[in-house]
Design a protein around this motif. Structure first.
Motif, PDB file in Angstrom:
ATOM      1  N   ASN A 183       0.804  -1.223   0.000  1.00 21.67           N
ATOM      2  CA  ASN A 183       0.000   0.000   0.000  1.00 21.67           C
ATOM      3  C   ASN A 183       0.839   1.276   0.000  1.00 21.67           C
ATOM      4  OD1 ASN A 183       0.901  -0.328   2.549  1.00 21.67           O
ATOM      5  ND2 ASN A 183      -0.942   0.397   3.568  1.00 21.67           N
ATOM      6  N   VAL A 184       2.143   1.122  -0.165  1.00 26.31           N
ATOM      7  CA  VAL A 184       3.044   2.287  -0.190  1.00 26.31           C
ATOM      8  C   VAL A 184       3.766   2.390  -1.540  1.00 26.31           C
ATOM      9  CG1 VAL A 184       5.070   3.345   0.911  1.00 26.31           C
ATOM     10  CG2 VAL A 184       3.421   2.091   2.324  1.00 26.31           C
ATOM     11  N   TYR A 185       4.087   1.231  -2.110  1.00 26.61           N
ATOM     12  CA  TYR A 185       4.895   1.223  -3.335  1.00 26.61           C
ATOM     13  C   TYR A 185       4.028   1.602  -4.540  1.00 26.61           C
ATOM     14  CZ  TYR A 185       8.741  -0.101  -6.357  1.00 26.61           C
ATOM     15  OH  TYR A 185       9.770  -0.069  -7.255  1.00 26.61           O
ATOM     16  N   ASN A 186       3.831   2.891  -4.713  1.00 27.82           N
ATOM     17  CA  ASN A 186       2.981   3.352  -5.811  1.00 27.82           C
ATOM     18  C   ASN A 186       3.361   4.788  -6.184  1.00 27.82           C
ATOM     19  OD1 ASN A 186       1.772   5.104  -3.908  1.00 27.82           O
ATOM     20  ND2 ASN A 186       0.446   3.419  -3.231  1.00 27.82           N
ATOM     21  N   LYS A 187       2.642   5.337  -7.176  1.00 30.20           N
ATOM     22  CA  LYS A 187       3.090   6.646  -7.643  1.00 30.20           C
ATOM     23  C   LYS A 187       2.711   7.785  -6.701  1.00 30.20           C
ATOM     24  CE  LYS A 187      -0.110   7.211 -11.651  1.00 30.20           C
ATOM     25  NZ  LYS A 187      -1.328   7.372 -10.950  1.00 30.20           N
ATOM     26  N   ASP A 188       1.819   7.534  -5.744  1.00 30.69           N
ATOM     27  CA  ASP A 188       1.552   8.575  -4.746  1.00 30.69           C
ATOM     28  C   ASP A 188       2.792   8.796  -3.875  1.00 30.69           C
ATOM     29  OD1 ASP A 188      -0.982   8.779  -5.680  1.00 30.69           O
ATOM     30  OD2 ASP A 188      -1.871   7.465  -4.158  1.00 30.69           O
ATOM     31  N   THR A 189       3.522   7.737  -3.634  1.00 24.51           N
ATOM     32  CA  THR A 189       4.704   7.837  -2.766  1.00 24.51           C
ATOM     33  C   THR A 189       5.926   8.316  -3.539  1.00 24.51           C
ATOM     34  OG1 THR A 189       3.845   5.986  -1.478  1.00 24.51           O
ATOM     35  CG2 THR A 189       6.178   6.502  -1.177  1.00 24.51           C
ATOM     36  N   PHE A 190       6.054   7.862  -4.785  1.00 20.51           N
ATOM     37  CA  PHE A 190       7.296   8.115  -5.528  1.00 20.51           C
ATOM     38  C   PHE A 190       7.118   9.033  -6.735  1.00 20.51           C
ATOM     39  CE2 PHE A 190       7.593   3.845  -3.654  1.00 20.51           C
ATOM     40  CZ  PHE A 190       8.748   3.961  -2.912  1.00 20.51           C
ATOM     41  N   THR A 191       5.887   9.241  -7.194  1.00 17.81           N
ATOM     42  CA  THR A 191       5.537   9.845  -8.487  1.00 17.81           C
ATOM     43  C   THR A 191       5.846   8.828  -9.599  1.00 17.81           C
ATOM     44  OG1 THR A 191       7.658  10.869  -9.104  1.00 17.81           O
ATOM     45  CG2 THR A 191       6.160  12.205  -7.728  1.00 17.81           C
ATOM     46  N   GLN A 192       5.201   9.018 -10.742  1.00 21.50           N
ATOM     47  CA  GLN A 192       5.465   8.109 -11.862  1.00 21.50           C
ATOM     48  C   GLN A 192       6.928   8.230 -12.311  1.00 21.50           C
ATOM     49  OE1 GLN A 192       3.492   5.606 -12.995  1.00 21.50           O
ATOM     50  NE2 GLN A 192       5.427   5.068 -13.999  1.00 21.50           N
ATOM     51  N   GLU A 193       7.435   9.474 -12.296  1.00 19.30           N
ATOM     52  CA  GLU A 193       8.831   9.668 -12.724  1.00 19.30           C
ATOM     53  C   GLU A 193       9.773   8.938 -11.774  1.00 19.30           C
ATOM     54  OE1 GLU A 193       7.117  12.906 -11.633  1.00 19.30           O
ATOM     55  OE2 GLU A 193       5.959  12.311 -13.407  1.00 19.30           O
ATOM     56  N   GLY A 194       9.423   8.975 -10.502  1.00 18.89           N
ATOM     57  CA  GLY A 194      10.245   8.290  -9.499  1.00 18.89           C
ATOM     58  C   GLY A 194      10.238   6.791  -9.723  1.00 18.89           C
ATOM     59  N   LEU A 195       9.058   6.232  -9.994  1.00 15.14           N
ATOM     60  CA  LEU A 195       8.975   4.786 -10.267  1.00 15.14           C
ATOM     61  C   LEU A 195       9.796   4.436 -11.513  1.00 15.14           C
ATOM     62  CD1 LEU A 195       5.190   4.058  -9.495  1.00 15.14           C
ATOM     63  CD2 LEU A 195       7.167   3.336  -8.142  1.00 15.14           C
ATOM     64  N   ASP A 196       9.765   5.347 -12.500  1.00 13.70           N
ATOM     65  CA  ASP A 196      10.554   5.099 -13.717  1.00 13.70           C
ATOM     66  C   ASP A 196      12.055   5.102 -13.399  1.00 13.70           C
ATOM     67  OD1 ASP A 196       8.179   5.003 -15.061  1.00 13.70           O
ATOM     68  OD2 ASP A 196       8.329   7.039 -15.901  1.00 13.70           O
ATOM     69  N   GLU A 197      12.459   6.052 -12.549  1.00 14.49           N
ATOM     70  CA  GLU A 197      13.883   6.104 -12.160  1.00 14.49           C
ATOM     71  C   GLU A 197      14.298   4.780 -11.528  1.00 14.49           C
ATOM     72  OE1 GLU A 197      16.283   8.594 -12.214  1.00 14.49           O
ATOM     73  OE2 GLU A 197      15.000   9.959 -13.331  1.00 14.49           O
ATOM     74  N   ILE A 198      13.419   4.280 -10.638  1.00 15.43           N
ATOM     75  CA  ILE A 198      13.742   3.020  -9.944  1.00 15.43           C
ATOM     76  C   ILE A 198      13.831   1.884 -10.965  1.00 15.43           C
ATOM     77  CG2 ILE A 198      12.894   1.322  -8.262  1.00 15.43           C
ATOM     78  CD1 ILE A 198      11.553   3.773  -6.790  1.00 15.43           C
ATOM     79  N   GLU A 199      12.852   1.842 -11.842  1.00 17.71           N
ATOM     80  CA  GLU A 199      12.802   0.775 -12.863  1.00 17.71           C
ATOM     81  C   GLU A 199      14.047   0.818 -13.767  1.00 17.71           C
ATOM     82  OE1 GLU A 199      10.860  -1.736 -13.238  1.00 17.71           O
ATOM     83  OE2 GLU A 199      11.702  -2.350 -15.179  1.00 17.71           O
ATOM     84  N   ASN A 200      14.438   2.043 -14.146  1.00 15.01           N
ATOM     85  CA  ASN A 200      15.503   2.160 -15.148  1.00 15.01           C
ATOM     86  C   ASN A 200      16.915   2.106 -14.573  1.00 15.01           C
ATOM     87  OD1 ASN A 200      13.538   2.369 -17.088  1.00 15.01           O
ATOM     88  ND2 ASN A 200      13.422   4.619 -16.927  1.00 15.01           N
ATOM     89  N   THR A 201      17.035   2.122 -13.259  1.00 14.94           N
ATOM     90  CA  THR A 201      18.388   2.079 -12.664  1.00 14.94           C
ATOM     91  C   THR A 201      18.774   0.622 -12.449  1.00 14.94           C
ATOM     92  OG1 THR A 201      17.933   4.163 -11.554  1.00 14.94           O
ATOM     93  CG2 THR A 201      19.809   2.894 -10.743  1.00 14.94           C
ATOM     94  N   LYS A 202      19.844   0.210 -13.091  1.00 15.46           N
ATOM     95  CA  LYS A 202      20.225  -1.208 -13.042  1.00 15.46           C
ATOM     96  C   LYS A 202      21.451  -1.457 -12.170  1.00 15.46           C
ATOM     97  CE  LYS A 202      17.027  -2.147 -16.079  1.00 15.46           C
ATOM     98  NZ  LYS A 202      15.724  -2.454 -15.536  1.00 15.46           N
TER      99      LYS A 202
END
Ligand code: HEM
Length: 522
Positions: A480-499
């Motif tokens: 219930n925390v890991y979502n775009k309200d907590t990170f923003t969509q851009e933030g989720l993208d940063e997490i996804e794209n960082t390898k």
């Protein structure tokens, strides 16, 4: 049950290919990661631990007061403790005789490890039973542990952390300023670190080096080249994320920008710890994945609480080489301990590349570097290793075999099951007689292990158990925390794209094309 199943020798040559296939199929990679995480997480009893170092019996305080380190097993009997060899005899088992290097681990990995553990393993100087961290993975290395510390480190505009500009690049600000020829803590950082701790840390540090101390979240944040480099990179990354958010959300105030950038940065740190750092520890670089919501579904998801055993088993001082690299340009301890000037002169890119090409030491007995065996005034006349042995005795830990049983492994009956090398087992036989008397702290570092591993069976299993269950139970990874309200969509993208960590270094470097960063020496 060890963290990794035994692979028959005849299958080993095929394992790199098998692992590569698993890594290339996303659903298979996720399934394999869940299996590996749970195998380690359920290898022993689950938190909460019945005992901590507060007392040898369970109490409401022992179950709730996280100031005290937990313990996996109850204390050994006084008879067992009385039969152990002297601490000075045990110390000799750690002294580096000839430097042994790991097969493929870089000094960059070693520095990441040191910086990472500094955030959650912090034994109280006056009371060995206490750990003054908050047991979380929270990037306190750059944010501090308390709100008061965080406030001192924040710029209070645009969600940024305070920085200074040196040679056109961002660095954390200096902690001291010169007044009438003496260095005093800047008023803005008064109270950032405990004064007695700082006095101890600064024992023997020259004026010139002290002058360049950075104001960061933890008191030990300037102790090695690695700690400083990691802090510089993560402060830059926080500010880059804050700038990105400010651009996308112009209406947000400083607080919202700061907190959201911090949420993203913490998850990036966890992701890299799992997907690059633990991957390197795993055999054949098993491509373990940070499974975001796994903890919600598992019984091991309980409040984090670092155990004294976790603290001791994580003292991988053998990874530290005598010099970083070889030849005329090798960095000696005088170069890589408490020396921010070198970083500012050279820039982080060339030092990261140097550390990524230099091999770390091999984890095991007889390989603790000379400089960590020398008694030091800063440690009240102890060496780093002798204080560690003292802590293992103060905590009255049970035998190596007791811990094997606690982690669902068969106890050893012969020394040769531990290690076949006579240079390792002969001194142990002499000190302990029967293998059943072997103390745990010595046993985990005496274990032999194959090329594809970085440490022995029990040590790998114990570190994997505590690491996975405490990394992945982070509140930021909850359903219930890991979502775009907590990170923003851009933030989720940063997490996804960082390898990998190199991605973060590159996007914060003056010249990304010069960046070479690797936990493995290729
Ligand atoms: C050049 C590299 C290193 C230096 C100079 C160094 C130095 C030290 C010192 C001075 C202490 C404090 C000892 C005490 O207070 O009793 C310490 C503790 C510790 N070190 Fe290292 N270390 C290095 C690398 C590492 C590495 C690679 C690891 C493993 C990941 C590590 C893990 C730890 C841990 C877990 C502690 C205990 C922290 C605590 O409970 O306060 N260190 N180290």
């Amino acid at each position: 049950m060890s963290a990794f199943p035994k692979i028959p020798v005849f299958l080993k040559p095929f394992m790199p290919a098998v692992v590569a296939v698993i890594g290339s199929i996303p659903w298979l990679r996720t399934k394999a990661s869940i299996w590996a995480i749970n195998r380690a997480a359920y290898s022993t009893t689950l938190r909460p631990r019945a005992l901590t170092l507060l007392a040898d019996y369970t109490s409401w305080r022992s179950l709730t007061d996280r100031e005290y380190s937990a313990r996996h097993l109850p204390p050994a009997t006084p008879e067992y403790m009385a039969g152990l060899p002297s601490e000075s005899e045990v110390l000799k088992l750690f002294r580096r005789t000839e430097e042994k290097k790991d097969t493929d681990t870089s000094v960059m990995f070693m520095f990441f490890a040191q910086w990472f553990v500094d955030s959650f393993l912090a034994t109280d100087w006056d009371d060995f039973r206490k750990n003054h961290s908050n047991h979380e993975i929270d990037l306190c290395e750059i944010y501090g542990l308390t709100k008061a510390q965080t406030d001192m480190l924040r710029a209070k505009h645009g969600g940024r952390l305070k920085v200074q500009n040196i040679n056109g690049e961002e660095y954390p600000p200096y902690y001291f300023e010169s007044k009438d020829g003496t260095l005093v803590v800047k008023q803005e950082f008064d109270g950032l670190h405990d004064a007695a701790t700082m006095t101890r840390i600064l024992t023997g540090v020259s004026y010139d080096r002290k002058k360049k101390f950075y104001a960061v979240g933890l008191a030990h944040g300037n102790s090695t080249l690695g700690n400083s480099i990691m802090n510089i990179v993560w402060v830059r990354e926080h500010n880059r994320l804050a700038a990105m958010l400010e651009n996308k959300h112009p209406g947000w105030d400083d607080e919202r920008l700061f907190e959201t950038a911090r949420n993203i940065a913490i998850v990036l740190a966890i992701k890299l710890a799992v997907e690059e750092y633990i991957k390197h520890i795993a055999p054949w670089d098993f491509p373990i994945k940070m499974v975001d919501l796994i903890a919600d579904r598992e019984r091991w998801n309980r409040t984090n609480w670092c155990a004294v055993e976790f603290n001791l088993l994580y003292r991988w001082h053998m990874l530290a080489p005598e010099t970083v690299g070889a030849g005329d340009t090798a960095l000696t301890p005088a170069d890589f301990l408490t020396n921010n000037k070198l970083i500012e002169d050279e820039g982080i890119e060339s030092l990261i590349a140097w550390c990524s090409r230099a091999r770390a030491g091999k984890i095991g007995l007889f390989n603790t570097p000379t400089y960590l065996m020398i008694p030091s005034p800063a440690l009240n006349g102890f060496s780093v290793e002798s204080r560690t042995i003292r802590l293992s005795r103060e905590a009255q830990l049970k035998s190596y075999n007791d811990y094997r049983v606690a982690y669902s492994m068969k106890p050893f009956t012969k020394w040769e099951q531990l290690n076949k090398d006579p240079k390792v087992i002969e001194p142990l036989k002499e000190l302990y007689g029967d293998i059943k008397n072997l103390e745990w702290y010595v046993g985990i570092f005496a274990e032999d292990y194959p090329r594809e591993l970085m440490m022995g069976d029990l040590l790998t299993t114990m570190v994997a158990n505590d690491a996975f269950t405490q990394l992945l139970s982070n509140p930021l990874l909850a359903a219930n925390v890991y979502n775009k309200d907590t990170f923003t969509q851009e933030g989720l993208d940063e997490i996804e794209n960082t390898k990998c960590f190199a991605d973060i270094v590159k996007r914060n470097a003056k010249d990304p094309s010069r960046v070479y960063c690797n936990f493995a020496v290729r």
